[in-house]
Design an enzyme around this catalytic site. Sequence first.
Site, PDB file in Angstrom:
ATOM      1  CE  LYS A 222      -4.468  -1.701   1.226  1.00 41.29           C
ATOM      2  NZ  LYS A 222      -5.522  -1.871   2.208  1.00 41.29           N
ATOM      3  NE  ARG A 256      -7.765  -7.975   0.148  1.00 37.22           N
ATOM      4  CZ  ARG A 256      -7.256  -7.134  -0.743  1.00 37.22           C
ATOM      5  NH1 ARG A 256      -6.249  -6.351  -0.434  1.00 37.22           N
ATOM      6  NH2 ARG A 256      -7.747  -7.087  -1.972  1.00 37.22           N
TER       7      ARG A 256
END
Length: 290
Positions: A222, A256
């Site tokens: 991210k 995840r």
Amino acid sequence: MPRVLDCGRHRFDLSRPLVMGILNVTPDSFSDGGRYVDRARALDHARGMAADGADLIDVGGESTRPGAAPVTEEDELARVVDITATLAGEGLAVSVDTRKPAVMRSAIAAGAAMINDVAALTAPGALAACAQGGVGVCLMHMRGDPASMQQAPTYTDVVGEVRDFLLARAGACLAAGIARERIVLDPGFGFGKTLAHNLQLLRALPELAAAGYPVMAGLSRKSSLGQITGRAAAERLPASLAAALAAVARGAAIVRVHDVRETVDALKVWRAIEHPDVLPDALPDALPGA
Ligand code: 7PJ
């Protein structure tokens, strides 16, 4: 914390952290660049992640990256349902990343084990869609929507606001008939949060975990990790591993991730250190040359 996560046919023991492998089937997902749009390649990638130790495969047909355009129901169904049916038919635990009740219903009919909703089942009909079929549900916090969420998000108390929202959504699930052991909470790193917010949420993960539901953490590749390291998405594996370990050390039950094999290795080492009583039986006393 419940010791199990109930996803219908799949019941997960939560005494060790679970790994969810990301399978993007969108043409525009930022870190995979649409490489898995092709069906055969998507299936191969999913099978590879399962072989590498992914407990769940998260199939997503709608990009929720900041600024992403909405996807029609028809397009999302076409991208997700057949892949879900094929992988579920092979015995894999498939999670479907969607906000749309119609996609949820079709995914559940196709054998999905979990619905992963970045909107925490707030769409009309989403709770009812998930109540049927015994699937697990992941309720994620997002401020705003993907089109606008990164435009100067502000909170008075990000940790308290995220926790209160998630617990309210868990309450809505319970009221709709979704059993406690089917519910996972996720603070939604990067969804309407600055780097500072993401770091506060990560540090406070034990508080969220203390609410009694398993917590999922999605930090893989991210932009916060890019802000810290200065690396482009494809160069964020070391950063992602550090983030995954930090999350698990603070009580995350599921991570995840894009890089399943590397994450599974990192978690094995972490677990061997933290839980010497439960060493995997595959660990020999001495490895030649080790
Ligand atoms: C997340 C997600 C996350 C959950 C995405 C990306 C953006 N679902 N879907 N948690 N992120 N539950 O993978 O970078 O953090 S899409």
